[in-house]
Design an enzyme around this catalytic site. Structure first.
Site, PDB file in Angstrom:
ATOM      1  N   GLU A  52       0.853  -1.356   0.015  1.00 30.09           N
ATOM      2  CA  GLU A  52       0.219   0.202  -0.091  1.00 30.09           C
ATOM      3  C   GLU A  52       1.256   1.334   0.142  1.00 30.09           C
ATOM      4  O   GLU A  52       0.787   2.351  -0.817  1.00 30.09           O
ATOM      5  CB  GLU A  52      -0.917   0.362   1.235  1.00 30.09           C
ATOM      6  N   GLU A  78       1.181   5.971  -7.002  1.00 31.96           N
ATOM      7  CA  GLU A  78       0.215   7.024  -7.621  1.00 31.96           C
ATOM      8  C   GLU A  78       0.847   9.164  -7.461  1.00 31.96           C
ATOM      9  O   GLU A  78       0.803   9.335  -8.470  1.00 31.96           O
ATOM     10  CB  GLU A  78      -0.577   7.525  -6.444  1.00 31.96           C
TER      11      GLU A  78
END
Length: 121
Positions: free
Chosen positions: A65, A72
């Protein structure tokens, strides 16, 4: 070795973890799931090897994660406008998280179902 730089790196890492906790809903969900799994594991009485597998699964999910959030951010930095390759990069990173999450669920079921079947029957 510069110990000041070394210890400062832990502060940077902690800042990253705090940031992802504040900004990423999926990371918070995984923290919640980790708390639930750990609680159930303590109540179930897992073996040492089962705990090792659970801990590696939980922290592996946290790691992926964090990498997904990093990808991102990098993609947004490189190209703030919508671009097909930027979307693919983000989708691929999110897909990696999904695949690992499915893997951890399967591993959890393999570990916990035999324990629950003894309780249920």
């Amino acid at each position: 070795m510069n110990f000041r730089k070394f210890f400062r790196s832990f502060i940077y890492a902690a800042n990253g973890i705090c940031h992802v906790l504040k900004s990423e809903q999926n990371f918070r969900f995984h923290v919640f799931a980790a708390i639930v799994v750990t609680t159930v594991g303590m109540l179930t009485g897992l073996s040492q090897i089962e705990w090792i597998i659970i801990v590696l699964s939980i922290f592996g999910m946290f790691m992926i994660e964090l990498v997904n959030a990093s990808i991102e951010r990098i993609v947004d930095l490189v190209t703030p406008e919508l671009h097909p390759l930027a979307k693919q990069a983000k989708d691929l990173a999110a897909g990696a998280c999904l695949i690992y999450a499915i893997c951890t669920v399967i591993v959890g079921l393999i570990i916990f179902i035999p324990k629950w079947s003894g309780i249920i029957l």
